[in-house]
Design an enzyme around this catalytic site. Structure first.
Site, PDB file in Angstrom:
ATOM      1  N   CYS A  40       3.418 -47.411   2.489  1.00 27.01           N
ATOM      2  CA  CYS A  40       2.358 -47.758   1.529  1.00 27.01           C
ATOM      3  C   CYS A  40       0.981 -47.321   2.012  1.00 27.01           C
ATOM      4  CB  CYS A  40       2.384 -49.263   1.255  1.00 27.01           C
ATOM      5  SG  CYS A  40       1.012 -49.787   0.231  1.00 27.01           S
ATOM      6  N   CYS A  45       1.321 -45.791  -1.574  1.00 22.92           N
ATOM      7  CA  CYS A  45       0.401 -46.401  -2.552  1.00 22.92           C
ATOM      8  C   CYS A  45      -1.083 -46.102  -2.317  1.00 22.92           C
ATOM      9  CB  CYS A  45       0.544 -47.922  -2.548  1.00 22.92           C
ATOM     10  SG  CYS A  45       2.143 -48.551  -2.124  1.00 22.92           S
ATOM     11  N   TYR A 174       8.550 -42.703 -10.525  1.00 27.40           N
ATOM     12  CA  TYR A 174       7.172 -43.058 -10.171  1.00 27.40           C
ATOM     13  C   TYR A 174       6.438 -41.878  -9.512  1.00 27.40           C
ATOM     14  CZ  TYR A 174       7.833 -48.234 -10.415  1.00 27.40           C
ATOM     15  OH  TYR A 174       8.038 -49.524 -10.793  1.00 27.40           O
ATOM     16  N   GLY A 258      13.641 -39.346  -5.470  1.00 26.44           N
ATOM     17  CA  GLY A 258      14.158 -40.613  -4.963  1.00 26.44           C
ATOM     18  C   GLY A 258      13.955 -40.784  -3.468  1.00 26.44           C
ATOM     19  N   ASP A 299      12.054 -51.915   1.540  1.00 19.95           N
ATOM     20  CA  ASP A 299      12.795 -50.752   1.019  1.00 19.95           C
ATOM     21  C   ASP A 299      14.151 -50.536   1.696  1.00 19.95           C
ATOM     22  OD1 ASP A 299      10.559 -50.394  -0.494  1.00 19.95           O
ATOM     23  OD2 ASP A 299      10.099 -48.372   0.216  1.00 19.95           O
ATOM     24  N   THR A 307       5.680 -52.536  -2.700  1.00 24.89           N
ATOM     25  CA  THR A 307       4.959 -53.159  -1.580  1.00 24.89           C
ATOM     26  C   THR A 307       4.752 -54.668  -1.753  1.00 24.89           C
ATOM     27  OG1 THR A 307       3.902 -51.147  -0.878  1.00 24.89           O
ATOM     28  CG2 THR A 307       2.696 -53.165  -0.432  1.00 24.89           C
ATOM     29  N   HIS A 431     -14.264 -58.914 -26.235  1.00 19.79           N
ATOM     30  CA  HIS A 431     -14.585 -57.783 -27.091  1.00 19.79           C
ATOM     31  C   HIS A 431     -15.797 -57.024 -26.583  1.00 19.79           C
ATOM     32  CE1 HIS A 431     -14.401 -55.571 -30.818  1.00 19.79           C
ATOM     33  NE2 HIS A 431     -15.705 -55.736 -30.976  1.00 19.79           N
ATOM     34  N   GLU A 436      -7.935 -56.898 -25.251  1.00 22.37           N
ATOM     35  CA  GLU A 436      -7.944 -57.892 -26.332  1.00 22.37           C
ATOM     36  C   GLU A 436      -6.838 -57.642 -27.349  1.00 22.37           C
ATOM     37  OE1 GLU A 436     -11.304 -57.925 -29.132  1.00 22.37           O
ATOM     38  OE2 GLU A 436     -11.779 -55.882 -28.492  1.00 22.37           O
TER      39      GLU A 436
HETATM   40  P1  NDP Z   1      12.656 -42.895  -8.499  1.00 20.58           P
HETATM   41  O1  NDP Z   1      13.957 -43.496  -8.183  1.00 20.58           O
HETATM   42  O2  NDP Z   1      11.636 -43.685  -9.240  1.00 20.58           O
HETATM   43  O3  NDP Z   1      12.875 -41.528  -9.294  1.00 20.58           O
HETATM   44  C1  NDP Z   1      13.720 -40.540  -8.784  1.00 20.58           C
HETATM   45  C2  NDP Z   1      13.739 -39.370  -9.751  1.00 20.58           C
HETATM   46  O4  NDP Z   1      14.580 -38.343  -9.208  1.00 20.58           O
HETATM   47  C3  NDP Z   1      14.317 -39.749 -11.099  1.00 20.58           C
HETATM   48  O5  NDP Z   1      13.661 -39.022 -12.097  1.00 20.58           O
HETATM   49  C4  NDP Z   1      15.764 -39.299 -10.959  1.00 20.58           C
HETATM   50  O6  NDP Z   1      16.377 -38.991 -12.176  1.00 20.58           O
HETATM   51  C5  NDP Z   1      15.598 -38.034 -10.149  1.00 20.58           C
HETATM   52  N1  NDP Z   1      16.826 -37.691  -9.456  1.00 20.58           N
HETATM   53  C6  NDP Z   1      17.484 -38.415  -8.526  1.00 20.58           C
HETATM   54  N2  NDP Z   1      18.603 -37.776  -8.152  1.00 20.58           N
HETATM   55  C7  NDP Z   1      18.667 -36.628  -8.860  1.00 20.58           C
HETATM   56  C8  NDP Z   1      19.593 -35.560  -8.924  1.00 20.58           C
HETATM   57  N3  NDP Z   1      20.679 -35.536  -8.156  1.00 20.58           N
HETATM   58  N4  NDP Z   1      19.326 -34.553  -9.777  1.00 20.58           N
HETATM   59  C9  NDP Z   1      18.226 -34.561 -10.563  1.00 20.58           C
HETATM   60  N5  NDP Z   1      17.297 -35.551 -10.544  1.00 20.58           N
HETATM   61  C10 NDP Z   1      17.527 -36.572  -9.695  1.00 20.58           C
HETATM   62  O7  NDP Z   1      12.122 -42.379  -7.112  1.00 20.58           O
HETATM   63  P2  NDP Z   1      10.702 -41.924  -6.603  1.00 20.58           P
HETATM   64  O8  NDP Z   1      11.026 -40.947  -5.540  1.00 20.58           O
HETATM   65  O9  NDP Z   1       9.801 -41.505  -7.694  1.00 20.58           O
HETATM   66  O10 NDP Z   1      10.107 -43.264  -6.004  1.00 20.58           O
HETATM   67  C11 NDP Z   1      10.903 -44.084  -5.149  1.00 20.58           C
HETATM   68  C12 NDP Z   1      10.579 -45.529  -5.357  1.00 20.58           C
HETATM   69  O11 NDP Z   1       9.363 -45.837  -4.716  1.00 20.58           O
HETATM   70  C13 NDP Z   1      10.356 -45.958  -6.808  1.00 20.58           C
HETATM   71  O12 NDP Z   1      11.540 -46.218  -7.501  1.00 20.58           O
HETATM   72  C14 NDP Z   1       9.512 -47.184  -6.629  1.00 20.58           C
HETATM   73  O13 NDP Z   1      10.368 -48.261  -6.368  1.00 20.58           O
HETATM   74  C15 NDP Z   1       8.682 -46.835  -5.413  1.00 20.58           C
HETATM   75  N6  NDP Z   1       7.343 -46.368  -5.808  1.00 20.58           N
HETATM   76  C16 NDP Z   1       6.488 -47.229  -6.429  1.00 20.58           C
HETATM   77  C17 NDP Z   1       5.245 -46.818  -6.814  1.00 20.58           C
HETATM   78  C18 NDP Z   1       4.337 -47.772  -7.510  1.00 20.58           C
HETATM   79  O14 NDP Z   1       4.552 -48.979  -7.441  1.00 20.58           O
HETATM   80  N7  NDP Z   1       3.328 -47.283  -8.229  1.00 20.58           N
HETATM   81  C19 NDP Z   1       4.770 -45.452  -6.566  1.00 20.58           C
HETATM   82  C20 NDP Z   1       5.742 -44.626  -5.939  1.00 20.58           C
HETATM   83  C21 NDP Z   1       6.967 -45.074  -5.576  1.00 20.58           C
HETATM   84  P3  NDP Z   1      17.164 -40.120 -13.016  1.00 20.58           P
HETATM   85  O15 NDP Z   1      16.133 -40.999 -13.619  1.00 20.58           O
HETATM   86  O16 NDP Z   1      17.955 -39.336 -13.983  1.00 20.58           O
HETATM   87  O17 NDP Z   1      18.025 -40.848 -12.024  1.00 20.58           O
END
Ligand code: NDP
Length: 455
Positions: A40, A45, A174, A258, A299, A307, A431, A436
């Site tokens: 984070c 973040c 995300y 991911g 995580d 976080t 407002h 709102e």
């Molecule tokens: P996410 O799990 O949110 O997204 C992963 C993306 O990768 C999805 O679009 C997924 O597609 C795609 N993907 C995964 N495997 C494959 C594959 N084999 N082929 C094609 N596409 C694939 O992971 P992030 O890396 O974006 O973030 C990890 C985590 O970190 C988040 O889930 C969240 O919990 C945390 N985070 C939070 C934030 C916040 O609070 N603002 C900011 C950043 C991260 P599909 O949807 O089809 O599975």
């Protein structure tokens, strides 16, 4: 035992747990091998939000003309931004470490791994502990395609030597959506490549559709239903081939596909701690692993990877073990935000989830924010309430629009408390604000979930 509690990992969960436990008088050790504050603070973040804000300034400079300002938007200095960001992150690292020091925890700046259920090897030194917490976090993963090593992951994105002109972002979770906004905001051309028909799988459909509109308005090229098969280099260019036969050329390919729990190298096999099929540590609702004196949080458990959840878990466990205040945390109605441009925030159930339980009243409002009536920027806001028809409780709130995360934090309290639509209606609005709208949604947009309930 050398310690009452030993914490593996100095990120959001680990630091909070170690600090509060030490404050309760426990003898605490904590090991961190990379950077204090974890993902984070260092590569997540905090620096992400600074980069999002950097992108926003560019748009504001353009928008100012609509308000009478004669501002000429100059070029952006990426290296200046990164240096300023690094300075701030360094300051926060120091604060995290000092918090532990001041609380009286013993700090180890090295890797820790189990030797047996009560013994750890910490940078070559053996230490024993009554209770052990695994808070080792996670790491980004690339797709398993040929040439994947030619692409970067989010850890690298914060240290790029320069701003690429063209970026291909893979994924639509995300991280992909946030960085698409960052790079586009700073002036790069962005291709967003994802396998779903809409980005942000799991989020409310109205949000996902509004996001498509917002990404398009930012000039981001969307490639839904797309599956990368290989990545190659052509000089300094990166060439991504999609299964659909198309080829995308860019200066940078970014895997935002991911994150995986960081359980390798912890010696979990030596302490009888069970992991699941993705390598996450399995815990019960009290954060206990398959070994009653070993806990896991954040995580590394791959549940809600946020976080504030990790921090809440760390605090609750420290209070439970050493503060004579046994308590857990609820993972229901956790508000969350995606710092896209503009941002998204959400709390509670999506319309689809709520409708699976019975009839729901749905209220949706889409509008141009006041600022953009003058700026002329094509930017719309969407906000939505999902109301359980039988109880009239607001079970979900969703927003895409400026300040959505700031607004949703307060709304989250109402949802956690079980506020009804009538409670929202009797609250007087402020407002003129976008917020709102949440208390002036009078006309129901639709009812869904009826058929399911009748079955
Ligand atoms: P996410 O799990 O949110 O997204 C992963 C993306 O990768 C999805 O679009 C997924 O597609 C795609 N993907 C995964 N495997 C494959 C594959 N084999 N082929 C094609 N596409 C694939 O992971 P992030 O890396 O974006 O973030 C990890 C985590 O970190 C988040 O889930 C969240 O919990 C945390 N985070 C939070 C934030 C916040 O609070 N603002 C900011 C950043 C991260 P599909 O949807 O089809 O599975």
């Amino acid at each position: 035992m050398d310690f009452d509690l030993f914490v593996i990992g100095g990120g959001s969960a680990g630091v909070r747990c170690a600090r509060i436990a030490a404050g309760h008088g426990a003898r605490v050790g904590v090991a961190e091998e990379r950077f204090w504050g974890g993902t984070c603070v260092n590569v997540g973040c905090v620096p992400k939000k600074l980069l999002v804000q950097a992108g926003e300034y560019g748009a504001w400079a353009e928008d100012a003309a609509g308000f009478g300002w004669q501002i000429k938007k100059g070029p952006h200095d990426w290296n200046k931004l990164i240096a300023a960001k690094d300075k701030e992150i360094g300051r926060l690292n120091g604060i995290y470490k000092r918090l532990l020091d001041n609380a009286g925890a013993t700090i180890f700046e090295s890797h820790a791994a189990f030797v047996d259920p009560h013994t750890l090897d910490v940078g070559g030194k053996r230490v024993t502990a009554e209770h052990i917490v695994i808070a080792a976090g996670g790491h980004p993963v690339r797709l398993p395609i040929p040439g994947a090593e030619l692409g970067i992951i989010s850890d690298d994105a914060f240290y790029l030597p320069s701003l690429p002109e063209r970026v291909t972002l893979l994924g639509s979770g995300y991280i992909a959506v946030e960085f698409a906004g960052i790079f586009a905001g700073l002036g790069a051309h962005v291709d967003l490549v994802y396998r779903q028909p809409l980005p942000l799988r799991g989020f409310d459909m109205d949000l996902r559709e509004s996001l498509v509109e917002a990404l398009g308005a930012q000039g981001i090229s969307l490639h839904p239903n797309s599956h990368p098969v290989k990545l190659e280099a052509d000089g300094n260019e990166r060439v991504l081939t999609l299964a659909e036969g198309r080829v995308l050329r860019s200066d940078l390919v970014f895997f935002a596909t991911g994150r995986a729990p960081a359980t390798k190298g912890l010696g979990l096999e030596k302490c009888g701690v069970t992991t699941n099929d993705v390598g996450a540590v399995v815990v019960d609702r009290n954060l206990r692993t398959s070994q009653p004196h070993i806990y896991a949080m954040g995580d590394v458990t791959d549940r809600l990877n946020l976080t504030p959840v990790a921090i809440a878990e760390g605090h609750a466990l420290a209070d439970t073990l050493f503060g004579k205040n046994p308590r857990g945390i609820s993972l229901r109605n956790v508000p969350t935000a995606v710092f896209s441009t503009p941002p998204i925030a959400t709390c509670g159930l999506t319309e689809e989830q709520a409708a699976a339980h019975g009839p729901v009243d749905v209220y949706v409002s889409k509008f141009t924010p006041m600022r953009h009536t003058l700026s002329g920027r094509a930017r719309r806001s969407m906000l939505k309430l999902v109301v359980d028809q039988a109880s009239q409780k607001v079970v979900g709130a969703h927003m895409l629009g400026e300040d959505a995360p700031e607004i949703m934090q307060g709304l989250g309290i109402a949802i956690v408390m079980g506020a009804t639509k009538a409670d929202f209606d009797r609250t007087i609005g402020i407002h003129p604000t976008a917020a709102e709208e949440f208390v002036t949604l009078r006309t129901r947009s639709r009812v869904t979930g009826v058929a399911k309930a009748a079955e």
